[in-house]
Design a protein around this motif. Structure first.
Motif, PDB file in Angstrom:
ATOM      1  N   LYS A  56      -3.783 -13.554  -0.401  1.00  0.00           N
ATOM      2  CA  LYS A  56      -3.951 -12.343   0.394  1.00  0.00           C
ATOM      3  C   LYS A  56      -3.876 -11.118  -0.514  1.00  0.00           C
ATOM      4  CE  LYS A  56      -2.278 -14.139   4.806  1.00  0.00           C
ATOM      5  NZ  LYS A  56      -1.303 -13.965   5.910  1.00  0.00           N
ATOM      6  N   VAL A  57      -4.672 -10.096  -0.141  1.00  0.00           N
ATOM      7  CA  VAL A  57      -4.747  -8.873  -0.920  1.00  0.00           C
ATOM      8  C   VAL A  57      -4.626  -7.691   0.041  1.00  0.00           C
ATOM      9  CG1 VAL A  57      -6.104  -7.513  -2.549  1.00  0.00           C
ATOM     10  CG2 VAL A  57      -6.271 -10.004  -2.586  1.00  0.00           C
ATOM     11  N   ALA A  58      -3.830  -6.708  -0.387  1.00  0.00           N
ATOM     12  CA  ALA A  58      -3.730  -5.443   0.348  1.00  0.00           C
ATOM     13  C   ALA A  58      -4.179  -4.329  -0.595  1.00  0.00           C
ATOM     14  CB  ALA A  58      -2.299  -5.199   0.826  1.00  0.00           C
ATOM     15  N   MET A  59      -5.051  -3.447  -0.120  1.00  0.00           N
ATOM     16  CA  MET A  59      -5.508  -2.307  -0.911  1.00  0.00           C
ATOM     17  C   MET A  59      -5.340  -1.057  -0.058  1.00  0.00           C
ATOM     18  SD  MET A  59      -9.055  -1.893  -3.040  1.00  0.00           S
ATOM     19  CE  MET A  59      -9.160  -0.712  -4.386  1.00  0.00           C
ATOM     20  N   PHE A  60      -4.324  -0.241  -0.405  1.00  0.00           N
ATOM     21  CA  PHE A  60      -4.001   0.910   0.408  1.00  0.00           C
ATOM     22  C   PHE A  60      -5.027   2.008   0.199  1.00  0.00           C
ATOM     23  CE2 PHE A  60      -0.250  -0.908   1.983  1.00  0.00           C
ATOM     24  CZ  PHE A  60       0.381  -1.572   0.940  1.00  0.00           C
ATOM     25  N   LYS A  61      -5.087   2.931   1.158  1.00  0.00           N
ATOM     26  CA  LYS A  61      -6.159   3.919   1.149  1.00  0.00           C
ATOM     27  C   LYS A  61      -6.085   4.844  -0.062  1.00  0.00           C
ATOM     28  CE  LYS A  61      -3.744   7.220   4.192  1.00  0.00           C
ATOM     29  NZ  LYS A  61      -3.848   7.961   5.453  1.00  0.00           N
ATOM     30  N   THR A  62      -4.901   5.018  -0.649  1.00  0.00           N
ATOM     31  CA  THR A  62      -4.795   5.828  -1.852  1.00  0.00           C
ATOM     32  C   THR A  62      -5.561   5.218  -3.010  1.00  0.00           C
ATOM     33  OG1 THR A  62      -2.710   4.704  -2.351  1.00  0.00           O
ATOM     34  CG2 THR A  62      -2.589   6.809  -1.198  1.00  0.00           C
ATOM     35  N   SER A  63      -5.804   3.901  -2.940  1.00  0.00           N
ATOM     36  CA  SER A  63      -6.569   3.217  -3.985  1.00  0.00           C
ATOM     37  C   SER A  63      -8.019   2.973  -3.555  1.00  0.00           C
ATOM     38  CB  SER A  63      -5.907   1.876  -4.329  1.00  0.00           C
ATOM     39  OG  SER A  63      -4.605   2.058  -4.832  1.00  0.00           O
ATOM     40  N   ASN A  64      -8.225   2.544  -2.286  1.00  0.00           N
ATOM     41  CA  ASN A  64      -9.585   2.180  -1.900  1.00  0.00           C
ATOM     42  C   ASN A  64     -10.490   3.394  -1.672  1.00  0.00           C
ATOM     43  OD1 ASN A  64      -9.369   3.106   0.874  1.00  0.00           O
ATOM     44  ND2 ASN A  64      -8.226   1.255   1.356  1.00  0.00           N
ATOM     45  N   ARG A  65      -9.903   4.578  -1.556  1.00  0.00           N
ATOM     46  CA  ARG A  65     -10.774   5.744  -1.382  1.00  0.00           C
ATOM     47  C   ARG A  65     -11.571   6.049  -2.652  1.00  0.00           C
ATOM     48  NH1 ARG A  65      -5.943  10.245  -0.867  1.00  0.00           N
ATOM     49  NH2 ARG A  65      -5.170  10.149  -3.015  1.00  0.00           N
ATOM     50  N   ASP A  97      -5.503  -2.048  -6.897  1.00  0.00           N
ATOM     51  CA  ASP A  97      -5.740  -0.626  -7.126  1.00  0.00           C
ATOM     52  C   ASP A  97      -7.152  -0.366  -7.643  1.00  0.00           C
ATOM     53  OD1 ASP A  97      -3.819  -0.482 -10.247  1.00  0.00           O
ATOM     54  OD2 ASP A  97      -5.626  -1.555  -9.717  1.00  0.00           O
ATOM     55  N   PHE A  98      -7.942  -1.440  -7.871  1.00  0.00           N
ATOM     56  CA  PHE A  98      -9.327  -1.269  -8.328  1.00  0.00           C
ATOM     57  C   PHE A  98     -10.114  -2.490  -7.897  1.00  0.00           C
ATOM     58  CE2 PHE A  98     -12.744   0.335 -10.825  1.00  0.00           C
ATOM     59  CZ  PHE A  98     -13.366  -0.769 -11.385  1.00  0.00           C
ATOM     60  N   ILE A  99     -11.366  -2.245  -7.488  1.00  0.00           N
ATOM     61  CA  ILE A  99     -12.232  -3.342  -7.050  1.00  0.00           C
ATOM     62  C   ILE A  99     -13.659  -3.024  -7.446  1.00  0.00           C
ATOM     63  CG2 ILE A  99     -12.564  -2.352  -4.745  1.00  0.00           C
ATOM     64  CD1 ILE A  99     -12.653  -5.221  -3.668  1.00  0.00           C
ATOM     65  N   GLN A 310       4.888   1.785   2.018  1.00  0.00           N
ATOM     66  CA  GLN A 310       3.706   0.929   2.040  1.00  0.00           C
ATOM     67  C   GLN A 310       3.973  -0.372   2.777  1.00  0.00           C
ATOM     68  OE1 GLN A 310       2.534   0.434  -2.031  1.00  0.00           O
ATOM     69  NE2 GLN A 310       1.308   2.299  -2.090  1.00  0.00           N
ATOM     70  N   GLN A 311       5.161  -0.953   2.537  1.00  0.00           N
ATOM     71  CA  GLN A 311       5.532  -2.167   3.253  1.00  0.00           C
ATOM     72  C   GLN A 311       5.558  -1.912   4.762  1.00  0.00           C
ATOM     73  OE1 GLN A 311       6.619  -5.350   2.311  1.00  0.00           O
ATOM     74  NE2 GLN A 311       6.219  -5.149   0.116  1.00  0.00           N
ATOM     75  N   GLN A 312       6.156  -0.794   5.133  1.00  0.00           N
ATOM     76  CA  GLN A 312       6.237  -0.475   6.562  1.00  0.00           C
ATOM     77  C   GLN A 312       4.861  -0.171   7.140  1.00  0.00           C
ATOM     78  OE1 GLN A 312       8.914  -0.883   8.327  1.00  0.00           O
ATOM     79  NE2 GLN A 312      10.137  -1.418   6.526  1.00  0.00           N
ATOM     80  N   GLN A 313       4.006   0.512   6.319  1.00  0.00           N
ATOM     81  CA  GLN A 313       2.649   0.779   6.790  1.00  0.00           C
ATOM     82  C   GLN A 313       1.887  -0.518   7.011  1.00  0.00           C
ATOM     83  OE1 GLN A 313       1.228   3.375   3.694  1.00  0.00           O
ATOM     84  NE2 GLN A 313       1.626   5.228   4.866  1.00  0.00           N
ATOM     85  N   GLN A 314       2.058  -1.440   6.081  1.00  0.00           N
ATOM     86  CA  GLN A 314       1.380  -2.729   6.237  1.00  0.00           C
ATOM     87  C   GLN A 314       1.904  -3.465   7.457  1.00  0.00           C
ATOM     88  OE1 GLN A 314       1.458  -5.175   2.743  1.00  0.00           O
ATOM     89  NE2 GLN A 314       0.428  -6.890   3.717  1.00  0.00           N
ATOM     90  N   ARG A 315       3.239  -3.417   7.672  1.00  0.00           N
ATOM     91  CA  ARG A 315       3.816  -4.049   8.856  1.00  0.00           C
ATOM     92  C   ARG A 315       3.290  -3.389  10.128  1.00  0.00           C
ATOM     93  NH1 ARG A 315       5.596  -8.597  11.155  1.00  0.00           N
ATOM     94  NH2 ARG A 315       7.260  -8.222  12.654  1.00  0.00           N
ATOM     95  N   LEU A 316       3.173  -2.041  10.085  1.00  0.00           N
ATOM     96  CA  LEU A 316       2.669  -1.318  11.251  1.00  0.00           C
ATOM     97  C   LEU A 316       1.218  -1.705  11.541  1.00  0.00           C
ATOM     98  CD1 LEU A 316       3.034   0.871  13.408  1.00  0.00           C
ATOM     99  CD2 LEU A 316       2.354   2.569  11.708  1.00  0.00           C
TER     100      LEU A 316
END
Length: 448
Positions: A56-65, A97-99, A310-316
Motif C-alpha cells: 500500500k502507498v499513501a501520497m499526501f497532497k503536499t507531494s502529489n500536487r 513524495d515523487f511519482i 498525516q496519520q490522522q488525516q489518513q485515518r479520517l
C-alpha cells in the motif's frame, strides 16, 4: 524476577514505525498501480503490485500536487518513498513524495542502483586507479570503427603525436548486443597485452543509446583491467558507469586522445588525479554530512506534529470512505424496502381495489349477459315452438283455410243462426279483412 515490560498495541505499532523509518531511508520502487483512490482531502491512496506481491502507498497532497500526471489503475509507475506504519491498523505502507511513469525513470533507477552497488564495493576508489603511462607508444581504442568517435580520436592523435601506433578493437557501441561486444573486445585487448593504454567510448546520445556502458559485467572488466584505461563516453554532461570504474574519465573521445598523447600528459594526469581525489573527498564529506543530515532530519520528522496529523488525516480519509460506502449500502437497502412497501401499498390502494372490483364486475356483467343471452335464446326457442303450436289452433289459421267469423251489431261472435234475424247488420271476419253485410234470410238446419 524482574517484571516483564508489557506493551500496549499502540506502543508496539508506534515503536515499529519508528524502527522502520529510522532503519530504511528513501527508496525507489516500480510496480503496477491498483485500487487507486483520490480522497476529497486531496490525498492519494493506491497499491503497487507485481506478479507475486503488493504494498500500500499513501501520497499526501503536499507531494502529489507536484506530480505531472494522475496515476490510473494498471499503469506502470516508479515512486520514491519512505517506509512507514499506519498505526491504527498496524499495517506497513509507503509514503511517496515523487511519482513518474516507468520507462526512462526505471533506467535511471537501475543506473543509480548499480552505481551505488559498485561504489560500495570500492570500484570507484581513487587508490584502485592506475596512472596513465607518461611515454605511451601504442594506444588501443575500443569503439565502433565507423563512428564519429574514432575519427575524432585519430584526428587529435595525428595532430598531437603522429608517431603513436593506434590499434582499433572494433565493437558495437549501441543496441542490445553492444555491452557483451564491448566486454569481448576489452578482454581481447587484455589477452593480447599489446597496448600501453586503452580508450573505450563513443560519442554522445540518449540514455538508451549509451546504456551499454552501464553494464555491470563491462564495468567489472574495466575495473580489473591490468592496462590503464580511459573512458570517453558521450559529451561533457554525460556520465556512465564506465566513467566511474575507468582509471581516467574523459569528457569526450577527443579529450581522451589528448590525455593519452605525450603533450602535457603528465600535468594533465596529475591534475586529473588531484581533481578526482578532491571530488572523491568532497563526495565523501558530502555523503557523510548528507547521512548525518538525513538522520537528524528523519528524527525531527518523526517528532513533527505534521507526521501525526498525516496519520490522522489518513485515518479520517479511511473513515470517510467507509462512511460513504455504509451510507450507500444503507440507502440501497432503504430503496429496496421502499419499493417493496410501495408495491404492497399499491396493491392495497383504493384505486387498485376499485380496478380489481371493476374488472370483477366486468367479468360478472359478461357472465350475466351471456346467461341472459342464453336464457333469451332459450325463451325465444320456446316462444317459437308455442307460437307454432298456437298457430295450429288459431282462428286465423282456420280463416286462412277459407272460413270466416260472423259478428253481430254488438261485435259478438255469432255462433248460431238463431242469434240473427232477417234485416240484422253483421260483420264477417275473413283472413284478409272484414265485410259488412245484412241478413236477408235465416235458415236453421234441423238438429241431428
Amino acid at each position: 524476577m524482574q517484571q516483564a515490560d508489557i506493551y500496549t498495541v499502540s506502543r508496539l505499532n508506534s515503536e515499529v514505525r519508528l524502527t522502520l523509518e529510522l532503519q530504511f531511508r528513501q527508496l525507489w520502487l516500480v510496480g503496477e498501480v491498483s485500487n487507486f483512490v483520490a480522497a476529497s482531502s486531496g490525498h492519494w491512496y493506491f497499491s503497487l503490485k507485481d506478479q507475486a506481491a503488493q504494498v500500500k502507498v499513501a501520497m499526501f497532497k503536499t507531494s502529489n500536487r507536484n506530480a505531472v500526471f494522475t496515476p490510473r489503475n494498471g499503469q506502470q509507475v516508479m515512486v520514491r518513498a519512505r517506509i512507514s506504519v499506519y498505526e491504527p491498523r498496524g499495517e506497513y505502507q509507503l509514503l511517496a513524495d515523487f511519482i513518474e511513469p516507468a520507462g526512462d525513470g526505471l533506467l535511471r533507477q537501475q543506473y543509480e542502483q548499480l552505481k551505488a552497488k559498485l561504489a560500495a564495493e570500492g570500484l570507484f576508489a581513487p587508490e584502485r586507479k592506475k596512472a596513465l603511462p607518461q611515454n605511451a607508444q601504442k594506444i588501443g581504442v575500443i569503439t565502433s570503427p565507423t563512428g564519429a568517435a574514432i575519427r575524432d580520436i585519430l584526428t587529435v592523435l595525428q595532430r598531437r603525436a603522429p608517431a603513436l601506433e593506434v590499434i582499433i578493437y572494433p565493437s558495437l557501441v549501441q543496441g542490445a548486443q553492444a555491452a557483451s561486444d564491448l566486454t569481448a573486445a576489452l578482454q581481447h585487448a587484455i589477452r593480447r597485452n599489446e597496448c600501453d593504454v586503452l580508450i573505450i567510448g563513443r560519442g554522445g546520445g540518449s540514455l538508451e543509446d549509451m546504456w551499454c556502458f552501464n553494464d555491470e559485467t563491462l564495468a567489472r572488466t574495466i575495473a580489473n583491467c591490468p592496462i590503464a584505461i580511459v573512458s570517453a563516453v558521450g559529451h561533457e554532461i554525460d556520465f556512465s558507469i564506465s566513467d566511474f570504474v575507468a582509471d581516467v574519465r574523459a569528457a569526450t573521445p577527443s579529450a581522451a586522445a589528448e590525455l593519452v598523447s605525450p603533450d602535457q600528459q603528465h600535468q594533465l594526469r596529475t591534475l586529473l588525479q588531484l581533481k578526482q581525489r578532491l571530488m572523491q573527498s568532497i563526495r565523501q564529506q558530502l555523503g557523510q554530512k548528507a547521512q548525518l543530515f538525513l538522520h537528524q532530519h528523519a528524527k525531527l520528522q518523526l517528532l513533527h506534529p505534521a507526521r501525526r496529523l498525516q496519520q490522522q488525516q489518513q485515518r479520517l480519509d479511511e473513515l470517510q470512505i467507509r462512511l460513504q460506502q455504509a451510507i450507500q449500502h444503507k440507502l440501497q437497502r432503504q430503496r429496496q424496502q421502499l419499493l417493496l412497501q410501495q408495491k404492497a401499498l399499491w396493491l392495497l390502494s383504493p384505486e387498485q381495489q376499485l380496478k380489481r372490483q371493476h374488472l370483477k364486475l366486468q367479468q360478472l356483467q359478461q357472465r350475466l349477459e351471456r346467461s341472459l343471452k342464453q336464457q333469451l335464446q332459450k325463451k325465444q326457442q320456446q316462444w317459437q315452438a308455442l307460437s307454432r303450436e298456437l298457430h295450429t289452433v288459431s282462428p286465423l289459421a282456420t280463416l286462412q283455410r277459407g272460413y270466416s267469423i260472423v259478428f253481430d251489431a254488438n261485435s259478438t261472435v255469432v255462433k248460431s243462426a238463431s242469434q240473427l234475424q232477417s234485416g240484422d247488420k253483421v260483420r264477417l271476419k275473413l283472413a284478409d279483412g272484414d265485410i259488412a253485410a245484412e241478413v236477408t234470410a235465416v235458415s236453421i238446419a234441423p238438429s241431428q
